[in-house]
Structure formats: C-alpha cells, structure tokens
Scaffold this active site. Structure first.
Site, PDB file in Angstrom:
ATOM      1  N   GLU A 211       4.330  -7.109  -0.321  1.00  0.00           N
ATOM      2  CA  GLU A 211       4.302  -5.606  -0.863  1.00  0.00           C
ATOM      3  C   GLU A 211       2.712  -5.289  -1.063  1.00  0.00           C
ATOM      4  O   GLU A 211       1.960  -5.616  -1.715  1.00  0.00           O
ATOM      5  CB  GLU A 211       4.656  -5.878  -2.433  1.00  0.00           C
ATOM      6  CG  GLU A 211       6.284  -6.248  -2.704  1.00  0.00           C
ATOM      7  CD  GLU A 211       7.103  -5.375  -2.239  1.00  0.00           C
ATOM      8  OE1 GLU A 211       6.652  -4.055  -2.248  1.00  0.00           O
ATOM      9  OE2 GLU A 211       8.474  -5.558  -1.941  1.00  0.00           O
ATOM     10  N   CYS A 245      -0.461   1.585  -6.406  1.00  0.00           N
ATOM     11  CA  CYS A 245      -0.454   1.374  -5.019  1.00  0.00           C
ATOM     12  C   CYS A 245       0.360   2.497  -4.184  1.00  0.00           C
ATOM     13  O   CYS A 245       0.136   2.842  -3.191  1.00  0.00           O
ATOM     14  CB  CYS A 245       0.373   0.173  -4.943  1.00  0.00           C
ATOM     15  SG  CYS A 245       2.063  -0.217  -5.417  1.00  0.00           S
TER      16      CYS A 245
HETATM   17  P1  NAD Z   1      -5.860  -8.696  -3.738  1.00  0.00           P
HETATM   18  O1  NAD Z   1      -5.162  -8.766  -2.444  1.00  0.00           O
HETATM   19  O2  NAD Z   1      -7.477  -8.826  -3.668  1.00  0.00           O
HETATM   20  O3  NAD Z   1      -5.253  -9.881  -4.758  1.00  0.00           O
HETATM   21  C1  NAD Z   1      -3.960 -10.048  -5.038  1.00  0.00           C
HETATM   22  C2  NAD Z   1      -3.766 -11.652  -5.271  1.00  0.00           C
HETATM   23  O4  NAD Z   1      -4.194 -12.219  -4.291  1.00  0.00           O
HETATM   24  C3  NAD Z   1      -4.405 -11.956  -6.553  1.00  0.00           C
HETATM   25  O5  NAD Z   1      -3.758 -12.814  -7.236  1.00  0.00           O
HETATM   26  C4  NAD Z   1      -5.621 -12.842  -5.833  1.00  0.00           C
HETATM   27  O6  NAD Z   1      -5.865 -13.877  -6.813  1.00  0.00           O
HETATM   28  C5  NAD Z   1      -4.919 -13.099  -4.579  1.00  0.00           C
HETATM   29  N1  NAD Z   1      -5.955 -13.455  -3.526  1.00  0.00           N
HETATM   30  C6  NAD Z   1      -7.267 -12.986  -3.550  1.00  0.00           C
HETATM   31  N2  NAD Z   1      -7.821 -13.380  -2.476  1.00  0.00           N
HETATM   32  C7  NAD Z   1      -7.114 -14.185  -1.728  1.00  0.00           C
HETATM   33  C8  NAD Z   1      -7.202 -15.042  -0.758  1.00  0.00           C
HETATM   34  N3  NAD Z   1      -8.226 -15.013   0.097  1.00  0.00           N
HETATM   35  N4  NAD Z   1      -6.069 -16.077  -0.374  1.00  0.00           N
HETATM   36  C9  NAD Z   1      -5.190 -16.212  -1.225  1.00  0.00           C
HETATM   37  N5  NAD Z   1      -4.914 -15.228  -2.262  1.00  0.00           N
HETATM   38  C10 NAD Z   1      -5.706 -14.450  -2.642  1.00  0.00           C
HETATM   39  O7  NAD Z   1      -5.470  -7.495  -4.367  1.00  0.00           O
HETATM   40  P2  NAD Z   1      -5.892  -6.608  -5.758  1.00  0.00           P
HETATM   41  O8  NAD Z   1      -7.233  -6.268  -5.663  1.00  0.00           O
HETATM   42  O9  NAD Z   1      -5.462  -7.550  -6.834  1.00  0.00           O
HETATM   43  O10 NAD Z   1      -5.002  -5.284  -5.911  1.00  0.00           O
HETATM   44  C11 NAD Z   1      -4.901  -4.225  -4.933  1.00  0.00           C
HETATM   45  C12 NAD Z   1      -4.135  -3.963  -3.878  1.00  0.00           C
HETATM   46  O11 NAD Z   1      -2.657  -4.439  -4.245  1.00  0.00           O
HETATM   47  C13 NAD Z   1      -4.467  -2.706  -3.192  1.00  0.00           C
HETATM   48  O12 NAD Z   1      -4.171  -2.587  -1.948  1.00  0.00           O
HETATM   49  C14 NAD Z   1      -2.778  -2.224  -3.866  1.00  0.00           C
HETATM   50  O13 NAD Z   1      -2.230  -1.392  -2.963  1.00  0.00           O
HETATM   51  C15 NAD Z   1      -1.874  -3.293  -3.522  1.00  0.00           C
HETATM   52  N6  NAD Z   1      -0.955  -3.260  -4.565  1.00  0.00           N
HETATM   53  C16 NAD Z   1       0.453  -3.169  -3.876  1.00  0.00           C
HETATM   54  C17 NAD Z   1       1.775  -2.820  -4.599  1.00  0.00           C
HETATM   55  C18 NAD Z   1       2.850  -2.743  -3.969  1.00  0.00           C
HETATM   56  O14 NAD Z   1       4.043  -3.074  -4.622  1.00  0.00           O
HETATM   57  N7  NAD Z   1       3.056  -2.644  -2.757  1.00  0.00           N
HETATM   58  C19 NAD Z   1       1.441  -2.975  -5.802  1.00  0.00           C
HETATM   59  C20 NAD Z   1       0.247  -3.116  -6.596  1.00  0.00           C
HETATM   60  C21 NAD Z   1      -0.849  -3.197  -5.748  1.00  0.00           C
END
Ligand code: NAD
Length: 457
Positions: A211, A245
C-alpha cells in the site's frame, strides 16, 4: 524485535491449528474491540502528541474507523469463512466445486506514521479474521501512538499469537525477513521503501501486499459547482495537515473556472480553520523536523496565493495554495504529503493528462464535474488505484470498496471482505462422487474425440 526463537514460537502456535476455528477468531476480534474501546482517551492523547489530531478527527480516521472494521468483521466472519460453492463445468459433472478460504500462516504487517493507529490495526483485523498469526511493526516516528498500541496488543493477545515491535524499520525488517520466512508481508508506506520490501520478499517468494504513496491528482472541470468542489478538496487536503496518502496532491483546474475556484478554496480554508490555523484545534502539525524542512522548500517553488506561514517550533505550516509551479520543480515531482496545494490550470484534457502521466498509476484520482460524459472520459483515461467523482478521499471509508493502488502506488487491496481475502489463500477443491464412473473417462482415448469436443468447448 521478536527474536528468532519468538518467531519460531509463533510458527509453532500457528501450526497447532488453534487460530483456525471460528470461535477463536471471533473471540480475538471481540477482545481487541473491547480493549480499544477501553483505551479511547489514551488513543486520543497519543495521537494529539504525535500529530495534534483532534478526538473528532481520530474517530473518523483512526479508532472509530478501526472499530467499524472490527464490528463488520465480527458480523460477517462466519459467512466469509464458509467454503463457497461455485459452478462445475460440463466435463466434471457430477462433481461439486468449492473455494475454501485458508489462513496464510504467519504474516508481517508494517505501517507508516501518518495514521499510525489505524494503518497498523486495520490490516490486523483482516489477518485475525482469516486465521493467521501476526507480527506487527509500528512506525518509530509516531512513538506515543506506538506505545498505546503496544499496550493494547499486549493486553489483547498472547505474544505467540500477535507480537509487536517498534524498532528502526531499516534495521529490524531486514533482520526479520532475512532470517524467518513469513507467509505474507503487508506493507504500508513510501514507494521507495516498498521496493526494498518487495525485493526482500522476492528472495523467498513471499507474497506481498504493498500500500504505497504517490501523487494523487485532482481535476476540476469547467462544468462544476466550484464552491462544493473547493470545500471537499480543502477538507481532505488539509486534514491531518495534508499527511494523507490519498490527499489531493495537486489540482488541475480548467482555466475558465480557475479564478472563481481559487476564491472558493480561500473561502473554505478561512471558514474551516479561521484567521490563524496555528491555534485551530482541527488543524494538525507536521510529524517531525525532517518532514517540516522538506515541505518548507516547496514554498519557494511557486507563488504563494494563500497561506505560506510556518513555525518550526510548533512544526506548523499554514494551509497553503501555490501557483506558477513548474512541472520539473520538486513540489511537482515528489509526493507532497503536507498542507501545500499547487493549483495548475489547463484548457485541453490532453494537457492535463500529460501532467498526470508524469506520475503513473496514482493511488487516488478525483474529478469534479457535473458533465456525465466528461466524468466517464476521465475515469477511463487515468489508470488509478481508487478515487471519487465530485469528492475526495472518502472512497476509502466505504469498506464495501477495495482500497489499494496499482503499479507504482501498490499491489493488492484491503478493507472489509477484501482484507479477509488478502489474508486468505483461496483453495480450490473439487469433490467427485464415486457412484458415477463411466469407462469413457479412462484410456484408451482413441475414438473419443467427438465426445471430448462436446465436453470441452
Ligand atoms: P516509510 O516507507 O518511510 O516507512 C514505512 C514503514 O517502513 C515504517 O514502519 C518504517 O519503519 C519502515 N521502513 C523504513 N525504512 C525501511 C527500510 N529501509 N527497510 C525496511 N523497512 C523500512 O513511510 P512513511 O514515511 O512512514 O509514510 C509515508 C508514506 O506512506 C507516503 O508515501 C504515503 O503516501 C504512504 N502511505 C500509503 C498509504 C496507503 O494506504 N497506500 C497510507 C499511508 C501512507
């Protein structure tokens, strides 16, 4: 993090078969529901600390949203679990055919910080309903919410059934995924990290639901109720200070209505958030300094026609409208994910489509028009995850609709029954009676072509 021993204990618990019965699943959902209800105030306090969300906003988008999912799952669980009888083709008659929904096993659910409560626990509902064991990874960037979730999870479940960690994702997720074979990974977050997760999962052929994010466009056509369009766009764009998002990322407005529409945007911002949104209890804050600094750069990339004030101490950015942005500016290439809305005008549909095409497969797409033909043209022209006509973001609040992206904005979907399906394997089963066993079904096949052509066509 759950140690390898703990992960293996979860696997052993899953293999015991306890999680598969209807009674167990229902009981776990009820327990979680009761504990979430009992912690209502704690949830509001945590979300206020992390994101300055009001209780009303929390109810719509976090705990109320989650409780609606739980209640629906409890109500429908027995029906969802029942093997589904499907038609059997001529060749296989008098067999009967069924689809069994089988749990996947031990699943990993990873969430981001913007709806830190709901985005971790809504997929959990699907995973429990489908009979799985779960490892949860909350976002380390919303620590107050992570703490209340941790409490709720430990009060609701045994660790060998649902376990939770809040460590640095970049460290802990590779550690877990490279040392333990999950049966499914459900990831919500950025497209960039989504690619890393997909790659790790591919090594062990672990199926994923992704997602992700991206730039969700919002088109305002010339035949439009500009006031209603502006109010609906403002409401969703500036909810959670734009950190959503499916928030409209930018607006493409027909040049003939641009002036009137921009005026309505300003009116709506003033009406909803007052003369000083920094003191308005319905306007949130930016999650941290890193995101604040990133967003402030965008303010230099166009002409501010409304808002533009910032306060780093409060992590506050005023609801802002930008115009005169260039398409190669960062504000038009990054996902904005904050309270800044570029407004770009167009005259021909093709012009607007070319801009949308710069960011393939938006997670959401919105078109505002009272012209039915235009509405259909737009819906056909853009390949998006989900969206609305004359509305924004609210499609995700209807659990009868699948929620998810496509391509760059994700793969798979969830909410309601779609969550149950995402966390179930659909096992095809054909049951054949023994009383009918004609010789024509067996070799030698020579001389049976006419019959075969009748049976298989
Ligand atoms: P992110 O990708 O930085 O982090 C999400 C999760 O991934 C966190 O739990 C984090 O600890 C983990 N993570 C971070 N780096 C990692 C790595 N190198 N390896 C493995 N795991 C890792 O996202 P964010 O900044 O927390 O959220 C914002 C993003 O999420 C935006 O792009 C937004 O559009 C998206 N989002 C999508 C939805 C949806 O339903 N499609 C909903 C909310 C947010």
């Amino acid at each position: 993090m759950p140690t390898l021993n703990q992960l293996n204990a979860i696997r052993t618990f899953y293999n015991s078969g306890v999680t598969k019965s209807y009674g167990f699943r229902k009981q776990q959902l009820e327990k979680l529901r009761d504990i979430v209800i009992a912690h209502e105030q704690g949830i509001y306090d945590a979300l206020f600390i992390d994101l300055k969300k009001s209780p009303e906003e929390c109810w719509i988008t976090e705990n109320g949203f989650l409780l609606a999912e739980i209640n629906n799952s409890i109500k429908k669980l027995e029906t969802w679990m029942r093997p589904k009888k499907v038609t059997t083709n001529l060749m296989n008659l008098p067999s009967k055919s069924y689809i069994y929904s089988e749990p996947l096993g031990v699943v990993l659910i990873i969430s981001p910080w913007n709806y830190p409560f709901q985005l971790l626990l809504t997929p959990l509902i699907g995973a429990i309903a489908a009979g799985n064991c779960v490892v949860l990874k909350s976002s380390e960037f919303a620590p107050a919410t992570a703490a209340i979730i941790q409490k709720i999870i430990s009060l609701s479940f045994e660790e060998k059934y649902v376990s939770i960690t809040n460590e640095d994702g970049a460290v802990i997720i590779p550690q877990m995924m490279n040392n333990f074979s999950f049966d499914h990974v459900f990831y919500t977050g950025s497209t960039q990290v989504g690619k890393i997760i997909y790659e790790m999962a591919a090594k062990n052929l672990v199926p994923v639901t992704l997602e992700l994010g991206g730039k969700s466009p919002c088109v305002v056509e010339k035949e439009v109720n500009a006031k209603v369009a502006a109010r609906r766009i403002v409401m969703t764009k500036f909810s959670n200070a734009g950190q959503m998002c499916v928030a409209p990322d930018y607006v493409l407005v027909h040049s003939s209505v641009k002036e009137a529409f921009v005026q309505e945007l300003k009116n709506a911002i003033n009406e909803f958030y007052g003369p000083d949104p920094s003191v308005n209890e319905n306007f949130g804050k930016i999650i941290n300094e890193k995101q604040f600094d990133r967003l402030c750069q965008y303010l230099q990339e166009g002409t501010v026609i409304h808002g533009g004030k910032t306060d780093k101490n409060k992590l506050y950015i005023e609801p802002t409208l930008l115009q005169d942005v260039t398409l190669d500016a960062k504000v038009m290439s990054d996902e904005i994910f904050g309270p800044i809305l570029p407004v770009i005008s167009f005259t021909e549909m093709k012009e607007a489509l070319d801009i949308i095409e710069q960011h393939k497969n938006p997670l959401a797409f919105y078109v505002f028009t009272s012209n039915k033909q235009k509405e259909e043209e737009w819906l056909q022209a853009v390949a998006f995850g989900g969206g609305c006509v004359n509305n924004a973001a609210l499609h995700l609040t209807n659990h009868h609709l699948p929620f998810g992206g496509r391509g760059f904005s994700g793969t798979g979907s969830y909410h309601g029954k779609f969550s149950f399906d995402t966390f179930s394997h659909k096992k095809a089963v054909m049951k054949t009676p023994v009383w009918f066993d004609p010789a024509m079904k067996y070799p030698p096949m020579k001389g049976k072509m006419k019959l075969l052509k009748w049976l298989i066509r």
